[in-house]
Design an enzyme around this catalytic site. Sequence first.
Site, PDB file in Angstrom:
ATOM      1  N   GLY A 121       0.764  -1.286  -0.093  1.00 15.63           N
ATOM      2  CA  GLY A 121      -0.073  -0.117   0.093  1.00 15.63           C
ATOM      3  C   GLY A 121       0.999   1.247  -0.057  1.00 15.63           C
ATOM      4  N   GLY A 149       3.806   0.973   2.390  1.00 16.60           N
ATOM      5  CA  GLY A 149       5.033  -0.212   1.961  1.00 16.60           C
ATOM      6  C   GLY A 149       5.677   0.335   0.694  1.00 16.60           C
ATOM      7  N   PHE A 156     -11.779  19.746   5.512  1.00 19.16           N
ATOM      8  CA  PHE A 156     -11.919  18.333   6.284  1.00 19.16           C
ATOM      9  C   PHE A 156     -12.290  18.529   7.793  1.00 19.16           C
ATOM     10  CE2 PHE A 156     -11.437  13.838   4.672  1.00 19.16           C
ATOM     11  CZ  PHE A 156     -11.516  14.009   3.332  1.00 19.16           C
ATOM     12  N   GLN A 177     -11.695   3.842  14.847  1.00 17.02           N
ATOM     13  CA  GLN A 177     -12.543   4.856  14.373  1.00 17.02           C
ATOM     14  C   GLN A 177     -13.882   4.263  13.505  1.00 17.02           C
ATOM     15  OE1 GLN A 177     -11.467   7.632  10.925  1.00 17.02           O
ATOM     16  NE2 GLN A 177     -11.434   8.940  13.012  1.00 17.02           N
ATOM     17  N   HIS A 209     -16.206   5.843  10.715  1.00 18.56           N
ATOM     18  CA  HIS A 209     -16.336   7.031   9.712  1.00 18.56           C
ATOM     19  C   HIS A 209     -17.719   7.282   9.824  1.00 18.56           C
ATOM     20  CE1 HIS A 209     -16.518   9.535   6.399  1.00 18.56           C
ATOM     21  NE2 HIS A 209     -14.999   9.689   6.161  1.00 18.56           N
ATOM     22  N   LEU A 256     -17.786   3.813   1.481  1.00 10.13           N
ATOM     23  CA  LEU A 256     -17.492   4.947   2.042  1.00 10.13           C
ATOM     24  C   LEU A 256     -17.896   6.001   1.248  1.00 10.13           C
ATOM     25  CD1 LEU A 256     -15.997   6.063   4.940  1.00 10.13           C
ATOM     26  CD2 LEU A 256     -14.209   6.721   3.217  1.00 10.13           C
ATOM     27  N   THR A 268     -16.634   9.861   1.127  1.00 12.58           N
ATOM     28  CA  THR A 268     -15.642  10.617   1.584  1.00 12.58           C
ATOM     29  C   THR A 268     -16.103  11.845   2.462  1.00 12.58           C
ATOM     30  OG1 THR A 268     -13.559  12.017   1.315  1.00 12.58           O
ATOM     31  CG2 THR A 268     -15.396  12.102  -0.218  1.00 12.58           C
ATOM     32  N   GLU A 269     -15.422  12.104   3.427  1.00 11.41           N
ATOM     33  CA  GLU A 269     -15.809  13.511   4.466  1.00 11.41           C
ATOM     34  C   GLU A 269     -15.576  14.541   3.542  1.00 11.41           C
ATOM     35  OE1 GLU A 269     -14.332  13.153   8.654  1.00 11.41           O
ATOM     36  OE2 GLU A 269     -13.200  14.805   7.979  1.00 11.41           O
ATOM     37  N   ARG A 317     -14.540  12.984  13.637  1.00  8.06           N
ATOM     38  CA  ARG A 317     -15.480  11.880  13.157  1.00  8.06           C
ATOM     39  C   ARG A 317     -15.954  11.128  14.365  1.00  8.06           C
ATOM     40  NH1 ARG A 317     -11.304   9.246   8.610  1.00  8.06           N
ATOM     41  NH2 ARG A 317     -11.902  11.071   6.991  1.00  8.06           N
ATOM     42  N   HIS A 377     -13.816   2.051  10.283  1.00  5.66           N
ATOM     43  CA  HIS A 377     -13.204   2.374   9.247  1.00  5.66           C
ATOM     44  C   HIS A 377     -11.582   2.415   9.540  1.00  5.66           C
ATOM     45  CE1 HIS A 377     -12.257   5.347   5.969  1.00  5.66           C
ATOM     46  NE2 HIS A 377     -11.487   6.101   6.739  1.00  5.66           N
ATOM     47  N   ARG A 392      -8.328   9.547  14.805  1.00  4.79           N
ATOM     48  CA  ARG A 392      -7.449  10.333  13.604  1.00  4.79           C
ATOM     49  C   ARG A 392      -8.518  11.207  13.113  1.00  4.79           C
ATOM     50  NH1 ARG A 392      -7.375   9.431   8.049  1.00  4.79           N
ATOM     51  NH2 ARG A 392      -8.555   7.340   8.273  1.00  4.79           N
ATOM     52  N   LEU A 440      -3.565   9.357   5.017  1.00  3.90           N
ATOM     53  CA  LEU A 440      -2.499   9.400   3.781  1.00  3.90           C
ATOM     54  C   LEU A 440      -1.124  10.176   4.004  1.00  3.90           C
ATOM     55  CD1 LEU A 440      -5.239   9.947   0.869  1.00  3.90           C
ATOM     56  CD2 LEU A 440      -4.049   7.850   1.680  1.00  3.90           C
TER      57      LEU A 440
HETATM   58  C1  LIG Z   1     -12.576   3.649   1.583  1.00  3.94           C
HETATM   59  C2  LIG Z   1     -11.583   4.072   2.286  1.00  3.94           C
HETATM   60  C3  LIG Z   1     -11.380   5.543   2.048  1.00  3.94           C
HETATM   61  C4  LIG Z   1     -10.196   6.320   2.701  1.00  3.94           C
HETATM   62  N1  LIG Z   1     -10.161   7.699   2.528  1.00  3.94           N
HETATM   63  C5  LIG Z   1      -8.697   8.252   3.155  1.00  3.94           C
HETATM   64  C6  LIG Z   1      -8.642   9.512   2.618  1.00  3.94           C
HETATM   65  O1  LIG Z   1      -9.051  10.066   1.873  1.00  3.94           O
HETATM   66  N2  LIG Z   1      -7.672  10.232   3.509  1.00  3.94           N
HETATM   67  C7  LIG Z   1      -6.858   9.392   4.371  1.00  3.94           C
HETATM   68  O2  LIG Z   1      -5.871  10.111   4.842  1.00  3.94           O
HETATM   69  N3  LIG Z   1      -7.051   8.266   4.621  1.00  3.94           N
HETATM   70  C8  LIG Z   1      -8.315   7.627   4.012  1.00  3.94           C
HETATM   71  N4  LIG Z   1      -8.454   6.320   4.274  1.00  3.94           N
HETATM   72  C9  LIG Z   1      -7.420   5.410   5.176  1.00  3.94           C
HETATM   73  C10 LIG Z   1      -6.333   5.003   4.284  1.00  3.94           C
HETATM   74  O3  LIG Z   1      -6.628   5.011   2.930  1.00  3.94           O
HETATM   75  C11 LIG Z   1      -5.441   3.757   4.953  1.00  3.94           C
HETATM   76  O4  LIG Z   1      -5.228   4.009   6.248  1.00  3.94           O
HETATM   77  C12 LIG Z   1      -4.234   3.661   4.268  1.00  3.94           C
HETATM   78  O5  LIG Z   1      -4.440   3.637   2.857  1.00  3.94           O
HETATM   79  C13 LIG Z   1      -3.769   2.462   4.776  1.00  3.94           C
HETATM   80  O6  LIG Z   1      -2.368   2.288   3.866  1.00  3.94           O
HETATM   81  P1  LIG Z   1      -1.306   1.179   4.300  1.00  3.94           P
HETATM   82  O7  LIG Z   1      -0.140   1.299   3.098  1.00  3.94           O
HETATM   83  O8  LIG Z   1      -1.131   1.084   5.821  1.00  3.94           O
HETATM   84  O9  LIG Z   1      -2.101  -0.088   4.107  1.00  3.94           O
HETATM   85  P2  LIG Z   1      -2.839  -0.687   2.708  1.00  3.94           P
HETATM   86  O10 LIG Z   1      -3.045   0.061   1.536  1.00  3.94           O
HETATM   87  O11 LIG Z   1      -4.312  -1.189   3.251  1.00  3.94           O
HETATM   88  O12 LIG Z   1      -2.003  -2.026   2.133  1.00  3.94           O
HETATM   89  C14 LIG Z   1      -1.896  -3.059   3.010  1.00  3.94           C
HETATM   90  C15 LIG Z   1      -0.857  -3.789   2.207  1.00  3.94           C
HETATM   91  O13 LIG Z   1      -0.201  -4.982   3.146  1.00  3.94           O
HETATM   92  C16 LIG Z   1      -0.372  -6.212   2.341  1.00  3.94           C
HETATM   93  N5  LIG Z   1      -0.441  -7.230   3.458  1.00  3.94           N
HETATM   94  C17 LIG Z   1      -1.649  -7.384   4.074  1.00  3.94           C
HETATM   95  N6  LIG Z   1      -1.522  -8.607   5.076  1.00  3.94           N
HETATM   96  C18 LIG Z   1      -0.623  -9.289   4.639  1.00  3.94           C
HETATM   97  C19 LIG Z   1      -0.197 -10.449   4.858  1.00  3.94           C
HETATM   98  N7  LIG Z   1      -0.281 -11.205   5.625  1.00  3.94           N
HETATM   99  N8  LIG Z   1       0.947 -10.807   3.936  1.00  3.94           N
HETATM  100  C20 LIG Z   1       1.475 -10.025   2.885  1.00  3.94           C
HETATM  101  N9  LIG Z   1       1.052  -8.949   2.522  1.00  3.94           N
HETATM  102  C21 LIG Z   1       0.043  -8.450   3.270  1.00  3.94           C
HETATM  103  C22 LIG Z   1      -1.619  -5.980   1.312  1.00  3.94           C
HETATM  104  O14 LIG Z   1      -1.595  -6.821   0.264  1.00  3.94           O
HETATM  105  C23 LIG Z   1      -1.371  -4.653   1.046  1.00  3.94           C
HETATM  106  O15 LIG Z   1      -0.601  -4.516  -0.050  1.00  3.94           O
HETATM  107  C24 LIG Z   1      -9.412   5.661   3.634  1.00  3.94           C
HETATM  108  C25 LIG Z   1      -9.752   4.350   3.987  1.00  3.94           C
HETATM  109  C26 LIG Z   1     -10.811   3.521   3.145  1.00  3.94           C
HETATM  110  C27 LIG Z   1     -11.151   2.355   3.499  1.00  3.94           C
END
Ligand SMILES: Cc1cc2nc3c(=O)[nH]c(=O)nc-3n(C[C@H](O)[C@H](O)[C@H](O)COP(=O)(O)OP(=O)(O)OC[C@H]3O[C@@H](n4cnc5c(N)ncnc54)[C@H](O)[C@@H]3O)c2cc1C
Length: 579
Positions: free
Chosen positions: A15, A18, A119, A239, A241, A251, A253-254, A285, A352, A394, A400
Amino acid sequence: MARAHKYDVIVVGAGGAGLMAARYAAQHPGVSVAVISKLYPTRSHTGAAQGGVGAALGNVSEDHPEWHAFDTIKGGDYLTDQDVAEMFAHEVVEAVYELEHMGLPFSRTPDGKIAQRKFGGHTREFGKSAVERACYAADRTGHMILQTLYQQSIKDNVVFFNEFHVLDILIEGGECVGVVAYELATGQLHTFHAKATVIASGGNGRMFKVTSNAHALTGDLMSVVYRRGIPLEDPEFYQFHPTGLYKIGVLLTEGARGEGGILRNKDGERFMERYAPTIKDLAPRDMVSRAMYMEIREGRGAGPDNDYIHLDLTHIDAHIIETRLPDITEFARIYLGVDPVKELVPIQPTAHYAMGGIPTTINTEVIRDGDNTIVPGLYAAGEVACASLHGANRLGTNSLGDLIVFGRRAGIYAARYAAETSYKDLPRDEQDFSRALIDRALNGPGWERVSRIRQDLQESMQDNASVFRTEETLTKQVEVLKELKERYQKIGVEDQGEQYNTELMEALELGFLLDNAEALVHAALNRKESRGAHSREDFKERDDEAWLKHTLVYKDGEGVRIDYKPVTLGKYEPKPRVY
Ligand SMILES: Cc1cc2nc3c(=O)[nH]c(=O)nc-3n(C[C@H](O)[C@H](O)[C@H](O)COP(=O)(O)OP(=O)(O)OC[C@H]3O[C@@H](n4cnc5c(N)ncnc54)[C@H](O)[C@@H]3O)c2cc1C
């Protein structure tokens, strides 16, 4: 494919956090980097993020990192570590410009700067009025971040192991020396030997019934480290939302409220005026979700069962809705058959975001106790981690921001550590633990079904441990979880195949979710106050005297052990939260 791999830095998760970590680690001369992801990278949940990334650029109206830091601390109900918030609010400005320079297609102001909108909880001059701080690319900000970072990682020669599930981290002599992962295509276990490991595996929202989170968000690595004796920090702060589509949780968005959207009860009243007179619908939120439930409880919910709230966008120019909020407009039309340009949209709070997670220092090093003892070679960033920037709640757009600020730090610190150190020995029989997990699921009696246990988990968590909690509901949930864990011992997987055995993976993911729920519920039962997203109806007030501290939950045999860690305070004295 060989089943033993060696990289200086291994990143678990593709994500935003990472990929940012991988990019930065790969830029360190001579450091080899691999990313392991259970999903194809661009399917990670970051791609679903809609509204924006908060940074005090001041492109639309005056803004300062100091105001952003304060809003984050107040938004977090003073559980936020203040040194972390100060650092974050400054570094996120730099990180957003970096994304721009990598080619991220932000929406623009008429004079060509990165566009910004309002926001929840983001204010000018320490709470005077709402401020435009969220930098956005329509309502596809996360999608653009993920695509941009993935392209950059490919350019930087990061190696990807896609559709590999990490099942265990390897700790030898107190240090992390790599991970073990299951390859979905072949059913084989692989050992990844590393000098430094970065965990960036995202959240755990799938433990609740109504959630905005994708199916893959099962808290795998939170559970994996917890099983290895590392505590989880502040898991009770989860949290909800305010604006999930009614019943399905998808979702909206806010940013919809940032563009002027209003919440209304069944009488059409803009009820947030009563709960947050200054910033109304743009309160944080936790406050908005609670206010919505109060309206519903007091009989002012909309619909035949009086059980939802309306999001009203009908007074906003249709052109603004279609251009700045195109995706969510489409979601409402497709899933509910409601057109936000002309009609009110039925919504309810949706699970959320995990404020808590794997505890780290400000530099993303994982710690194992309240004295901040570092686990050498192990780093964590993004939603899986707890630095603690978000405290008890949060603010929108700060996740992000968290990904790019802490993802970058994780990459830099992990690479630096890897460059200075040599490979340590792997533990003997390093795959045994993972092998046993798989064998147990494959050879179990099959008296219980994974899908039924998961459904019971999600429903009971929603009923007993969501927006409002009491001693009674939480004690009940402790018992429910005990029973579910016992039932989990009796599952069995029908598909005995080795290729793409998704049934097996779902079974293991359920085991991870159960651990996440256990940590959350015990921490919530233990914390006898209300703060941020943790709202106890039997302890309605925030109690700084007794509870201005972080929770650390350890796995202890079949139960848990709870310890604490002080909050790092700074120039902002904890005050009552008024908006
Ligand atoms: C619908 C939605 C809208 C959002 N909008 C916003 C926004 O506008 N602004 C904001 O700031 N935040 C927003 N958020 C929150 C934010 O998007 C997330 O908290 C953030 O993207 C998480 O990113 P991350 O890189 O931590 O994990 P993720 O993007 O969730 O990625 C997780 C990664 O880990 C990998 N993984 C998981 N478990 C394993 C495993 N066992 N083995 C190998 N790989 C694994 C997955 O394959 C994936 O690649 C939103 C969330 C959602 C759900």
